[in-house]
Design an enzyme around this catalytic site. Structure first.
Site, mmCIF file in Angstrom:
data_model
loop_
_atom_site.group_PDB
_atom_site.id
_atom_site.type_symbol
_atom_site.label_atom_id
_atom_site.label_comp_id
_atom_site.label_asym_id
_atom_site.label_seq_id
_atom_site.Cartn_x
_atom_site.Cartn_y
_atom_site.Cartn_z
ATOM 1 N N CYS A 52 0.702 -1.156 0.068
ATOM 2 C CA CYS A 52 -0.021 -0.027 0.010
ATOM 3 C C CYS A 52 0.769 1.208 -0.113
ATOM 4 C CB CYS A 52 -0.994 0.031 1.175
ATOM 5 S SG CYS A 52 -1.939 1.426 1.529
ATOM 6 N N CYS A 55 0.431 3.097 3.629
ATOM 7 C CA CYS A 55 1.014 2.681 4.972
ATOM 8 C C CYS A 55 2.163 1.713 4.694
ATOM 9 C CB CYS A 55 -0.035 2.225 5.815
ATOM 10 S SG CYS A 55 -0.990 0.673 4.791
ATOM 11 N N CYS A 70 -6.913 -4.171 -19.180
ATOM 12 C CA CYS A 70 -7.892 -3.385 -18.793
ATOM 13 C C CYS A 70 -7.284 -2.024 -18.490
ATOM 14 C CB CYS A 70 -8.735 -4.090 -17.449
ATOM 15 S SG CYS A 70 -7.576 -3.903 -16.056
ATOM 16 N N HIS A 107 -8.228 3.277 -0.328
ATOM 17 C CA HIS A 107 -8.843 2.830 -1.642
ATOM 18 C C HIS A 107 -7.897 2.400 -2.490
ATOM 19 C CE1 HIS A 107 -11.650 2.617 -4.942
ATOM 20 N NE2 HIS A 107 -10.648 3.315 -5.509
ATOM 21 N N HIS A 110 -11.298 -1.946 -7.355
ATOM 22 C CA HIS A 110 -12.442 -2.715 -7.218
ATOM 23 C C HIS A 110 -12.092 -4.275 -7.695
ATOM 24 C CE1 HIS A 110 -14.037 1.455 -7.656
ATOM 25 N NE2 HIS A 110 -15.109 0.642 -6.966
ATOM 26 N N ASP A 118 -8.660 -16.811 -17.336
ATOM 27 C CA ASP A 118 -8.139 -18.090 -17.162
ATOM 28 C C ASP A 118 -7.133 -17.939 -15.821
ATOM 29 O OD1 ASP A 118 -7.331 -20.775 -17.225
ATOM 30 O OD2 ASP A 118 -5.860 -20.497 -18.976
ATOM 31 N N ARG A 124 -10.744 -10.341 -10.580
ATOM 32 C CA ARG A 124 -9.793 -9.462 -11.209
ATOM 33 C C ARG A 124 -9.849 -8.198 -10.071
ATOM 34 N NH1 ARG A 124 -10.463 -4.918 -14.640
ATOM 35 N NH2 ARG A 124 -12.360 -5.608 -15.030
ATOM 36 N N CYS A 126 -8.910 -5.165 -9.808
ATOM 37 C CA CYS A 126 -8.371 -4.053 -10.622
ATOM 38 C C CYS A 126 -7.807 -2.918 -9.753
ATOM 39 C CB CYS A 126 -9.586 -3.713 -11.349
ATOM 40 S SG CYS A 126 -9.355 -2.348 -12.730
#
Length: 140
Positions: A52, A55, A70, A107, A110, A118, A124, A126
Site C-alpha cells: 500500500c 501505509c 484493462c 482505496h 475494485h 484463465d 480480477r 483491478c
C-alpha cells in the site's frame, strides 16, 4: 462482504495530505481512479511484493498479477486473507465491490468476478498503480 476490522494506521486528512501527492490523496483517501494505461504498474512484469503506497502494508505479489488488458494492474488474489477488505460500491450507477487496504482503509480499486479470465479464482482485483508501491525482488 468481509467483517469490518478497524484500521491500525489512523491519520487525519491533513496528515495524509502532507505525506501523499495530490494524485495519491485523491485515489487513496477519496476513492478516485487514475486514467487507464497511465499508471506505473499496469503492464509491469517485475517480480516483487506490492505494498500500500499510503501505509506500506503488503497487499499483492507479482505471482498473482496477470495481464487483463484493462489498463490497470490486475491480480487474481491478494497476498493473504485479511490484507484487503471489501465494500459495496454503487457509485457511477453500477454495482461494484470496492477493495481497501485493511491496515489504513485506503482505496485500492475494485474486485470483479466471473469475467472468464484463465486464473485460479476467475477474480480480477483491478487496482490503481498510484495505490501501490512495488518492492522488487532485488530490494527484498
Amino acid at each position: 462482504m468481509s467483517e469490518f476490522v478497524a484500521p491500525s494506521v489512523i491519520k487525519s486528512d491533513s496528515e495524509w495530505r502532507a505525506e501523499l501527492t495530490p494524485e495519491e490523496f485523491a485515489v487513496l483517501r477519496q476513492a478516485g481512479t487514475e486514467r487507464p494505461f497511465t499508471g506505473e504498474y499496469w503492464d509491469s512484469a517485475q517480480e516483487g511484493v506490492y505494498e500500500c503506497r499510503a501505509c506500506g502494508a503488503e497487499l499483492f505479489t507479482s505471482k498473482e498479477k496477470f495481464a487483463s488488458d484493462c489498463g490497470w494492474p490486475s491480480f487474481y488474489a491478494p497476498l493473504a486473507d485479511g490484507t484487503v477488505r471489501y465494500l459495496h460500491d454503487n457509485t457511477l450507477g453500477m454495482e461494484r465491490i470496492e477493495v481497501r487496504c485493511t491496515a489504513c482503509d485506503s482505496h485500492l480499486g475494485h474486485l470483479f468476478k466471473g469475467e472468464g479470465y484463465d486464473t485460479p479464482t476467475d477474480e480480477r482485483f483491478c487496482v490503481n498503480s498510484v495505490s501501490l508501491k512495488l518492492r522488487s525482488v532485488e530490494q527484498q
